[in-house]
Design a protein around this motif. Structure first.
Motif, mmCIF file in Angstrom:
data_model
loop_
_atom_site.group_PDB
_atom_site.id
_atom_site.type_symbol
_atom_site.label_atom_id
_atom_site.label_comp_id
_atom_site.label_asym_id
_atom_site.label_seq_id
_atom_site.Cartn_x
_atom_site.Cartn_y
_atom_site.Cartn_z
ATOM 1 N N LEU A 72 89.369 -3.365 2.224
ATOM 2 C CA LEU A 72 89.485 -3.050 0.807
ATOM 3 C C LEU A 72 89.175 -1.578 0.543
ATOM 4 O O LEU A 72 89.831 -0.941 -0.302
ATOM 5 C CB LEU A 72 88.554 -3.941 -0.006
ATOM 6 C CG LEU A 72 88.858 -5.445 0.024
ATOM 7 C CD1 LEU A 72 87.891 -6.188 -0.891
ATOM 8 C CD2 LEU A 72 90.287 -5.742 -0.369
ATOM 9 N N ARG A 73 88.205 -1.049 1.241
ATOM 10 C CA ARG A 73 87.891 0.377 1.062
ATOM 11 C C ARG A 73 89.045 1.252 1.523
ATOM 12 O O ARG A 73 89.380 2.256 0.880
ATOM 13 C CB ARG A 73 86.616 0.720 1.835
ATOM 14 C CG ARG A 73 85.341 0.180 1.182
ATOM 15 C CD ARG A 73 84.134 0.367 2.080
ATOM 16 N NE ARG A 73 82.888 0.038 1.380
ATOM 17 C CZ ARG A 73 81.722 -0.131 1.987
ATOM 18 N NH1 ARG A 73 81.629 -0.008 3.317
ATOM 19 N NH2 ARG A 73 80.647 -0.428 1.288
ATOM 20 N N ARG A 74 89.670 0.871 2.640
ATOM 21 C CA ARG A 74 90.823 1.637 3.122
ATOM 22 C C ARG A 74 92.002 1.500 2.160
ATOM 23 O O ARG A 74 92.760 2.457 1.967
ATOM 24 C CB ARG A 74 91.211 1.178 4.528
ATOM 25 C CG ARG A 74 90.184 1.536 5.579
ATOM 26 C CD ARG A 74 90.642 1.200 6.988
ATOM 27 N NE ARG A 74 89.588 1.507 7.957
ATOM 28 C CZ ARG A 74 89.795 1.853 9.219
ATOM 29 N NH1 ARG A 74 91.033 1.925 9.690
ATOM 30 N NH2 ARG A 74 88.786 2.117 10.016
ATOM 31 N N GLN A 75 92.148 0.337 1.569
ATOM 32 C CA GLN A 75 93.221 0.153 0.605
ATOM 33 C C GLN A 75 92.998 1.035 -0.611
ATOM 34 O O GLN A 75 93.943 1.615 -1.151
ATOM 35 C CB GLN A 75 93.299 -1.323 0.195
ATOM 36 C CG GLN A 75 94.420 -1.621 -0.782
ATOM 37 C CD GLN A 75 94.654 -3.105 -0.975
ATOM 38 O OE1 GLN A 75 94.627 -3.877 -0.013
ATOM 39 N NE2 GLN A 75 94.886 -3.526 -2.205
ATOM 40 N N ALA A 76 91.749 1.148 -1.070
ATOM 41 C CA ALA A 76 91.448 1.995 -2.218
ATOM 42 C C ALA A 76 91.701 3.464 -1.912
ATOM 43 O O ALA A 76 92.169 4.224 -2.775
ATOM 44 C CB ALA A 76 90.000 1.792 -2.655
ATOM 45 N N ALA A 77 91.390 3.891 -0.693
ATOM 46 C CA ALA A 77 91.623 5.275 -0.291
ATOM 47 C C ALA A 77 93.065 5.513 0.131
ATOM 48 O O ALA A 77 93.496 6.659 0.261
ATOM 49 C CB ALA A 77 90.686 5.646 0.859
ATOM 50 N N GLY A 78 93.810 4.430 0.333
ATOM 51 C CA GLY A 78 95.157 4.526 0.852
ATOM 52 C C GLY A 78 96.223 4.395 -0.215
ATOM 53 O O GLY A 78 96.042 4.799 -1.373
ATOM 54 N N LEU A 79 97.326 3.776 0.165
ATOM 55 C CA LEU A 79 98.511 3.776 -0.676
ATOM 56 C C LEU A 79 98.267 3.085 -2.019
ATOM 57 O O LEU A 79 98.611 3.625 -3.073
ATOM 58 C CB LEU A 79 99.666 3.095 0.074
ATOM 59 C CG LEU A 79 101.042 3.188 -0.578
ATOM 60 C CD1 LEU A 79 101.469 4.628 -0.765
ATOM 61 C CD2 LEU A 79 102.077 2.436 0.262
ATOM 62 N N ASN A 80 97.670 1.919 -2.006
ATOM 63 C CA ASN A 80 97.465 1.201 -3.260
ATOM 64 C C ASN A 80 96.566 1.968 -4.212
ATOM 65 O O ASN A 80 96.870 2.115 -5.396
ATOM 66 C CB ASN A 80 96.890 -0.185 -2.983
ATOM 67 C CG ASN A 80 96.498 -0.923 -4.250
ATOM 68 O OD1 ASN A 80 95.371 -1.375 -4.403
ATOM 69 N ND2 ASN A 80 97.422 -1.045 -5.184
ATOM 70 N N GLY A 81 95.446 2.463 -3.704
ATOM 71 C CA GLY A 81 94.503 3.157 -4.567
ATOM 72 C C GLY A 81 95.027 4.464 -5.121
ATOM 73 O O GLY A 81 94.621 4.890 -6.207
ATOM 74 N N GLY A 115 97.230 -6.168 -8.049
ATOM 75 C CA GLY A 115 96.355 -5.990 -6.898
ATOM 76 C C GLY A 115 95.343 -4.885 -7.109
ATOM 77 O O GLY A 115 94.190 -4.992 -6.685
ATOM 78 N N TYR A 116 95.781 -3.818 -7.788
ATOM 79 C CA TYR A 116 94.917 -2.665 -8.033
ATOM 80 C C TYR A 116 93.714 -3.049 -8.875
ATOM 81 O O TYR A 116 92.570 -2.671 -8.575
ATOM 82 C CB TYR A 116 95.730 -1.569 -8.714
ATOM 83 C CG TYR A 116 94.971 -0.304 -9.020
ATOM 84 C CD1 TYR A 116 94.893 0.727 -8.079
ATOM 85 C CD2 TYR A 116 94.352 -0.114 -10.252
ATOM 86 C CE1 TYR A 116 94.212 1.901 -8.360
ATOM 87 C CE2 TYR A 116 93.670 1.054 -10.544
ATOM 88 C CZ TYR A 116 93.601 2.062 -9.593
ATOM 89 O OH TYR A 116 92.922 3.221 -9.874
ATOM 90 N N CYS A 117 93.946 -3.816 -9.950
ATOM 91 C CA CYS A 117 92.809 -4.167 -10.820
ATOM 92 C C CYS A 117 91.855 -5.118 -10.112
ATOM 93 O O CYS A 117 90.627 -4.995 -10.261
ATOM 94 C CB CYS A 117 93.293 -4.738 -12.143
ATOM 95 S SG CYS A 117 93.969 -6.409 -12.100
ATOM 96 N N SER A 118 92.380 -6.057 -9.337
ATOM 97 C CA SER A 118 91.501 -6.948 -8.580
ATOM 98 C C SER A 118 90.650 -6.147 -7.607
ATOM 99 O O SER A 118 89.437 -6.373 -7.486
ATOM 100 C CB SER A 118 92.340 -7.987 -7.825
ATOM 101 O OG SER A 118 91.531 -8.818 -7.031
ATOM 102 N N LEU A 119 91.261 -5.189 -6.930
ATOM 103 C CA LEU A 119 90.530 -4.325 -6.006
ATOM 104 C C LEU A 119 89.462 -3.524 -6.747
ATOM 105 O O LEU A 119 88.317 -3.401 -6.274
ATOM 106 C CB LEU A 119 91.518 -3.392 -5.307
ATOM 107 C CG LEU A 119 90.958 -2.389 -4.301
ATOM 108 C CD1 LEU A 119 90.333 -3.105 -3.105
ATOM 109 C CD2 LEU A 119 92.063 -1.436 -3.822
#
Length: 694
Positions: A72-81, A115-119
């Motif tokens: 999840l942290r990588r997702q936030a720092a990555g494309l989704n985030g 997905g962004y708001c859930s994250l």
């Protein structure tokens, strides 16, 4: 001194009276699903609705730890985030989701936002929460007087509401986090608009016609919170205007993503009707797709772009959109039915296929991921893939405008469903990963359940319960379908039950603060023979499916180069494209091997090596994966790439194999971006080799 001695003896005696004997066993039962009662803790399925054995906890109630938190942290720092600053489809200027006078905006914003708001809420990231709030506030600000929600797009002169179906899901997550009553009001008025729309104007466009079940699910969600029975007829209307997903032995559509979403529509309709035949159709749809096109490891099926007769080889893959939609459908089916079957499939897709669909930094993804893929390039593989475009296999920030935005819900939704509330006011551990869950149980008493494990790379799950006062409730422990010989203990004492794979151990007792449950799921090696795919063999080790370890060479490319990426996604102005490279991945070692197996199709020379847990808590790369395996195999010189440059189909059992037996290194499938997972079987196979069935 005598008084102190007597006091000590009395205290010890009282402790013995309140502590089970060292050799005592804890009573438990085996359950196929939780008891269906009326939860007084969370929004349950109100009468006259049916089902709802498991209830999703509000977003943020389950806090993942370990490798899942790292994802999840990588997702936030990555494309989704970061996508809001990269994708032209999320450009705020003139966006129809932000302004009633905008000129662009369709599915991409809600795909990304749900997905962004859930994250954001799981990570409690203030900047991400503020960004999500900007979009939600705009939805409420721009509600139409007739109740319509979002951009008024049309198709053939008729309203087109596919994008609204996705935004409804995002709004549901937002409400569970915030309690903002504007959500309930907006959804109620929008559903009244849908009810008033003539049937010949409703769900007439392709995507919405296939995916109307998503809209049905939102009506159920709202009714469970408001009790407004005037909206229930909309479920019938949606069902009648959605493509028919209740056909015996057939599906109405073979587009991979449509199937991943649409197959569960009959189960959603069952919640309204209570007709068990409707529920069974969802199971039948799942099985029919896998019977025809899913005779492969990894939990999915071959549908790149569409499933086609004659194209069921394990080189055929699934869109990243299909992966996350299948996981979401599995999670919904878990709740409706309480059946562990759906958790098994969700876990299989997540840890064996979805993990390999993105680069480890979560900054690039590919459109299609397959069980067998010895190349991940940007070449047009039209014919071998049912989509004659470049960039179907390359890793790119712009793999496609759908997957680019839609992949975001995969891991956040997975995290939200690790632990679920049960309809009988208990808890169920559904998808195992380190986590901390805060939830209400019997009499609305709040407890904290801490889960320590490195599952799926460990066979032990350790649960600690914290409660302010003793509390009685059932705790359901899912036993995965592969886990024979599972055992459980409570405070070191054996649970007196024989566990059955694919069911639950239910421990219903009065729990004390600090009680500790240890669930052991012995991981052993098993093989599967895929009779519909030339008797090929795959190897499982517990929940992990294994692939040949192929040395991977990453070739970095400019993600603006349309020779290797799709051209339906676009940059925002001013983005530094060098920060968002694309990659092709090529094999730097031989991959064309058959397994040597014995008469029971067991691999010869199989060994297991356990390695240190990675310091970065990220076990899904070739370098960091904490397991390696060996098996014996032989090369098949004729097996290579086809005329399009794609990994060729499996050779028959008659293909010439090398005389030299080699030791092959295997790794968990989810850590291998290049992999051979369904192996040709060196042992003569005496079964039949049917073509893909019609």
């Amino acid at each position: 001194m005598k008084r102190l001695f007597i006091t000590t003896v009395i205290t010890a005696a009282l402790q013995l009276l309140n502590t089970p004997a060292a050799n005592a066993q804890i009573e438990a039962t085996i359950a196929e699903r939780p008891q269906l009662e009326t939860s007084n803790n969370y929004p349950a399925y109100r009468a006259p609705l049916h089902g709802g054995y498991l209830l999703k906890l509000p977003v943020g109630s389950v806090q993942p730890k370990g490798w899942l938190l790292e994802y999840l942290r990588r997702q936030a720092a990555g494309l989704n985030g970061q996508l809001g600053t990269v994708s032209a489809w999320l450009e705020k200027r003139n966006n129809q989701w932000l302004s009633s006078t905008g000129d662009h905006g369709w599915e991409e914003v809600p795909y990304w936002l749900r997905g962004y708001c859930s994250l954001a809420y799981i990570l409690n990231d203030e900047s991400m929460k503020a960004e999500a709030q900007t979009w939600f506030d705009a939805v409420f600000k721009n509600l139409k007087s007739d109740g319509f929600l979002g951009p008024k797009n049309s198709s053939g002169g008729k309203p087109e509401v596919w994008a609204q179906m996705i935004m409804l899901w995002a709004l549901q997550t937002y409400y569970d986090y915030s309690g903002d009553e504007r959500v309930l009001s907006a959804m109620t008025n929008y559903f009244k608009w849908e009810l008033a729309l003539a049937d010949d104007q409703f769900l007439e466009d392709y995507w919405e016609h296939q995916r109307g079940g998503d809209n049905e699910w939102s009506v159920i969600w709202l009714y469970n919170r408001t009790g407004d029975a005037s909206l229930l007829p909309l479920i019938e209307k949606l069902h009648n205007n959605t493509s028919n997903w209740m056909q015996k032995g057939n599906l109405p559509n073979w587009h991979g993503v449509n199937v991943a979403q649409g197959f569960r529509e009959p189960a959603t309709y069952y919640v309204y009707t209570g007709n068990e035949e409707h529920l069974q159709f969802a199971y039948d749809n799942q099985n029919e797709m896998r019977r025809r096109f899913g005779q492969v490891p990894g939990g999915m099926y071959g549908a790149d772009e569409n499933a086609r007769v004659g194209f069921c080889d394990p080189r055929q893959g699934a869109e990243t959109c299909a992966l996350v939609e299948q996981m979401a459908s599995d999670e919904i089916m878990m709740g409706i039915t309480g059946d562990p079957f759906w958790a098994d499939n969700c876990e299989d897709v997540a840890i064996n296929t979805y993990t390999a669909a993105l680069t480890p930094d979560m900054r690039a993804l590919r459109y299609i991921t397959s069980p067998n893929m010895a190349i991940s390039d940007g070449v047009n593989h039209g014919g071998s893939i049912d989509n004659a475009l470049r960039g179907m296999l390359s890793m790119s920030p712009f793999s496609s405008r759908c997957c680019q935005h839609n992949h975001s819900m995969g891991w956040p939704y997975y995290a939200e469903h690790l632990v679920m509330a049960t309809a009988d006011n208990g808890l169920a551990t559904m998808l195992y990963a380190a986590s901390e869950t805060t939830a209400k149980v019997a009499n609305q008493q709040e407890v904290r359940l801490t889960e320590e494990t490195n599952y799926p790379f460990e066979d032990e799950v350790r649960l600690t319960l914290n409660t302010a006062a003793p509390v009685s409730f059932p705790l359901y422990l899912r036993i995965p379908k592969w886990a024979e010989g599972a055992t459980a203990t409570v405070n070191g004492q054996t649970v007196d039950v024989t566990a059955e794979p694919g069911k639950y151990i239910c421990i219903n007792r009065t729990w004390q603060d600090g009680d500790r449950v240890v669930l052991t799921l012995p991981m052993t090696m098993k093989t599967r023979v895929w009779t519909a795919n030339k008797g090929s063999v795959s190897i499982d080790y517990g929940p992990l499916t294994l692939s040949l370890k192929i040395n991977e060479r990453y070739n970095q490319r400019d993600s603006r180069d349309h020779e290797i990426v799709q051209d339906d996604s676009h940059w925002q102005e001013g983005v530094d494209a060098s920060l968002w490279p694309a990659y092709e991945i090529f094999a730097e070692s031989d991959w064309n091997y058959a397994l040597d197996t014995d008469e029971q199709n067991q691999p010869k020379g199989f060994t297991v090596t356990k390695k240190a847990w990675p310091a970065d808590n990220f076990p899904f790369t070739l370098e960091s994966v904490p397991f390696e395996f060996t098996a014996k195999g032989r090369k098949i010189p004729s097996w290579g790439f086809d005329s399009t440059g794609m990994t060729n189909i499996l050779p028959t059992r008659f293909a010439e194999k090398s005389e030299e037996q080699e030791t092959l290194t295997l790794v968990p499938m989810g850590a291998a971006r290049l992999r051979i997972t369904a192996f040709p079987n060196h042992t003569d196979y005496n079964g039949v080799d049917p073509d893909c069935e019609e």
